[in-house]
Motif scaffolding. Sequence first.
Motif, mmCIF file in Angstrom:
data_model
loop_
_atom_site.group_PDB
_atom_site.id
_atom_site.type_symbol
_atom_site.label_atom_id
_atom_site.label_comp_id
_atom_site.label_asym_id
_atom_site.label_seq_id
_atom_site.Cartn_x
_atom_site.Cartn_y
_atom_site.Cartn_z
ATOM 1 N N ARG A 421 0.845 -1.192 0.000
ATOM 2 C CA ARG A 421 0.000 0.000 0.000
ATOM 3 C C ARG A 421 0.887 1.252 0.000
ATOM 4 O O ARG A 421 1.913 1.290 0.669
ATOM 5 C CB ARG A 421 -0.910 -0.020 1.220
ATOM 6 C CG ARG A 421 -1.892 1.148 1.273
ATOM 7 C CD ARG A 421 -2.873 0.985 2.416
ATOM 8 N NE ARG A 421 -3.756 -0.168 2.209
ATOM 9 C CZ ARG A 421 -4.751 -0.478 3.040
ATOM 10 N NH1 ARG A 421 -4.963 0.243 4.128
ATOM 11 N NH2 ARG A 421 -5.507 -1.534 2.780
ATOM 12 N N TYR A 422 0.484 2.266 -0.758
ATOM 13 C CA TYR A 422 1.209 3.532 -0.847
ATOM 14 C C TYR A 422 2.640 3.335 -1.376
ATOM 15 O O TYR A 422 3.588 3.974 -0.915
ATOM 16 C CB TYR A 422 1.251 4.249 0.508
ATOM 17 C CG TYR A 422 -0.097 4.407 1.148
ATOM 18 C CD1 TYR A 422 -1.134 5.059 0.478
ATOM 19 C CD2 TYR A 422 -0.346 3.892 2.413
ATOM 20 C CE1 TYR A 422 -2.380 5.190 1.048
ATOM 21 C CE2 TYR A 422 -1.603 4.009 3.007
ATOM 22 C CZ TYR A 422 -2.617 4.667 2.316
ATOM 23 O OH TYR A 422 -3.859 4.788 2.883
ATOM 24 N N GLU A 423 2.789 2.436 -2.315
ATOM 25 C CA GLU A 423 4.105 2.180 -2.899
ATOM 26 C C GLU A 423 4.549 3.356 -3.766
ATOM 27 O O GLU A 423 3.791 3.870 -4.585
ATOM 28 C CB GLU A 423 4.046 0.910 -3.755
ATOM 29 C CG GLU A 423 5.387 0.482 -4.311
ATOM 30 C CD GLU A 423 5.281 -0.817 -5.089
ATOM 31 O OE1 GLU A 423 6.235 -1.623 -5.023
ATOM 32 O OE2 GLU A 423 4.237 -1.041 -5.742
ATOM 33 N N ARG A 424 5.802 3.767 -3.601
ATOM 34 C CA ARG A 424 6.356 4.831 -4.437
ATOM 35 C C ARG A 424 6.538 4.328 -5.863
ATOM 36 O O ARG A 424 6.808 3.147 -6.090
ATOM 37 C CB ARG A 424 7.693 5.310 -3.897
ATOM 38 C CG ARG A 424 7.652 5.954 -2.514
ATOM 39 C CD ARG A 424 9.024 6.514 -2.174
ATOM 40 N NE ARG A 424 10.065 5.509 -2.330
ATOM 41 C CZ ARG A 424 11.372 5.799 -2.384
ATOM 42 N NH1 ARG A 424 11.771 7.071 -2.326
ATOM 43 N NH2 ARG A 424 12.266 4.828 -2.527
ATOM 44 N N THR A 425 6.400 5.257 -6.819
ATOM 45 C CA THR A 425 6.542 4.854 -8.218
ATOM 46 C C THR A 425 7.929 4.285 -8.483
ATOM 47 O O THR A 425 8.075 3.308 -9.219
ATOM 48 C CB THR A 425 6.280 6.051 -9.149
ATOM 49 O OG1 THR A 425 4.988 6.582 -8.894
ATOM 50 C CG2 THR A 425 6.365 5.643 -10.606
ATOM 51 N N VAL A 426 8.956 4.882 -7.893
ATOM 52 C CA VAL A 426 10.313 4.389 -8.139
ATOM 53 C C VAL A 426 10.478 2.966 -7.627
ATOM 54 O O VAL A 426 11.150 2.124 -8.259
ATOM 55 C CB VAL A 426 11.347 5.350 -7.492
ATOM 56 C CG1 VAL A 426 11.207 5.392 -5.972
ATOM 57 C CG2 VAL A 426 12.753 4.971 -7.905
ATOM 58 N N ASP A 427 9.833 2.640 -6.502
ATOM 59 C CA ASP A 427 9.901 1.272 -5.988
ATOM 60 C C ASP A 427 9.080 0.320 -6.852
ATOM 61 O O ASP A 427 9.476 -0.843 -7.061
ATOM 62 C CB ASP A 427 9.406 1.224 -4.546
ATOM 63 C CG ASP A 427 10.338 1.964 -3.586
ATOM 64 O OD1 ASP A 427 11.535 2.078 -3.897
ATOM 65 O OD2 ASP A 427 9.847 2.444 -2.549
ATOM 66 N N ARG A 428 7.953 0.791 -7.326
ATOM 67 C CA ARG A 428 7.128 -0.042 -8.200
ATOM 68 C C ARG A 428 7.886 -0.372 -9.487
ATOM 69 O O ARG A 428 7.846 -1.512 -9.972
ATOM 70 C CB ARG A 428 5.815 0.668 -8.525
ATOM 71 C CG ARG A 428 4.881 -0.165 -9.398
ATOM 72 C CD ARG A 428 3.560 0.546 -9.608
ATOM 73 N NE ARG A 428 2.651 -0.237 -10.427
ATOM 74 C CZ ARG A 428 1.910 -1.252 -9.997
ATOM 75 N NH1 ARG A 428 1.996 -1.632 -8.742
ATOM 76 N NH2 ARG A 428 1.101 -1.899 -10.801
ATOM 77 N N MET A 429 8.584 0.618 -10.040
ATOM 78 C CA MET A 429 9.364 0.360 -11.252
ATOM 79 C C MET A 429 10.476 -0.649 -10.988
ATOM 80 O O MET A 429 10.783 -1.498 -11.831
ATOM 81 C CB MET A 429 9.954 1.679 -11.760
ATOM 82 C CG MET A 429 8.945 2.637 -12.384
ATOM 83 S SD MET A 429 8.162 1.958 -13.869
ATOM 84 C CE MET A 429 6.531 1.578 -13.233
#
Length: 487
Positions: A421-429
């Motif tokens: 939940r609330y994952e940063r875009t950079v971490d998602r990438m």
Amino acid sequence: MSELIEKWAGVAPDAAPEEADPVVLECARLLAAEPGGEQAVQLTLGLVHMAPYVLGRRGAPVERAVVDALAAAAKALDARFPGADGCGHAAHPYTGTLERWDTDASALRDAPDVRVPLAPDGAETCPRNAAGWARTAADVILPGSVEGIPDIVPEDHRSSISSLGSVLNDYPNGDPFRDLDVHAMPPATLSRAALAGYVVVAHANCWYAASGRVRQRSLLDDMIEGLESVLQLLPDTACAHGDGEHPALSSGSDQQAAEGIHLQSPGGRALLREEHEDGYGASLEAWTCTTFLRALAVEARDHLRGAVDALFGTRETAHLDAVYLRPDGRLAIGPLSERHVPFKDENASAEAALWAARRYEELGPDGPALDRSVLLLLMGTAAESLELPYGAAREILDVLRTAVATPPGEACAHDDGHAPRYERTVDRMARIAHLYAPDICPAPDPACDSGPLACPVHLAEVVAKGMAEIEERFEAEPEAEEERLTG
């Protein structure tokens, strides 16, 4: 006199010069000969009536003759009542016109019509009212040619300054499209100052209009059309102004817009003139310099043209194959995923997302399942996190709509969800990159499994969210685009 009045009644803005010029010049000659005479009020109002025609005779002898006659009449008519309250009128109607000024050409129609019987001692026919109209018309024809104009800024102009200021400072009080669209096209009849005001406002507005915050292409098209239409009035010639004489325009866009709006009314121009006389700002003559205005108009037009191409045009992405594809045909997932992180380079990020969409289509249904899943994840994330221009967003939306025709009918086994939940875009990438190439792309959090990202249920959710985001963000554009194409 009655014969001359009938003649000037026929001098419309589009009258033939060979017929109208002699009438205007005769009226100006008679007024200049006796600027304070018995017929001065009638002759003054006659020239005011014909001023919209004179606006179209820019640079012709009739222009200077009318301005000189009106300036002389204003001085002589005021001299009839040297005291502060000598005429006995508490106010004169011309100031009311200044308060509700629209455009230079149209507002002059509020002047008294001498063909209509008027009370001989009323405020309309008062020499001071005629003097006010004389100054007003002279300033409309040749800005800054007379003194004594009240610095009355019309209410509508003050409202426009406020609304544009909020938009250009990126804190809009209303609908930015409507606030900018009001100023997209020039008035039908342009005085020198109204032309200058239009160009200055358009130049101030073009940066925001081209930023992508306003999604309707019709605004940019109208602004380009408007600027193109006035360039014919701005010859490409050198001027006599030296360094520093043109307006500096070093302040913010909101201040530039306010100055442009001030140029569009006599009272606003009075404020600009006072600033110049106090040592701040340029003269009205410099504000209306065609060389200065042409440079502004060309810069604004070219900037808007570039924005139309960038925001709504078809972008080439074939050259990105060398960046985002490995020699073996697999995705260069490191550079591709890194480019999908927002705020690094919005233009390059939008092109990377568009490349991903086109690559997905190129692979087709029989393409590698992992490649297609990762490309869907990239597109969906881009739709949510990037400020995509309309042209790219529209193409990505079309791909997303065909990617998952129907969501999976069964629930998946990922009870704990597919992503933190609330994952940063950079971490998602980073997780997407790890999903595709775990051997070379480490996971941002070893405890977080990247496998659920490829779950069909999750993919369907990502696609649905991406589609909803684009559709909501650009919901007004299809209608606006249809109106533009059919209008």
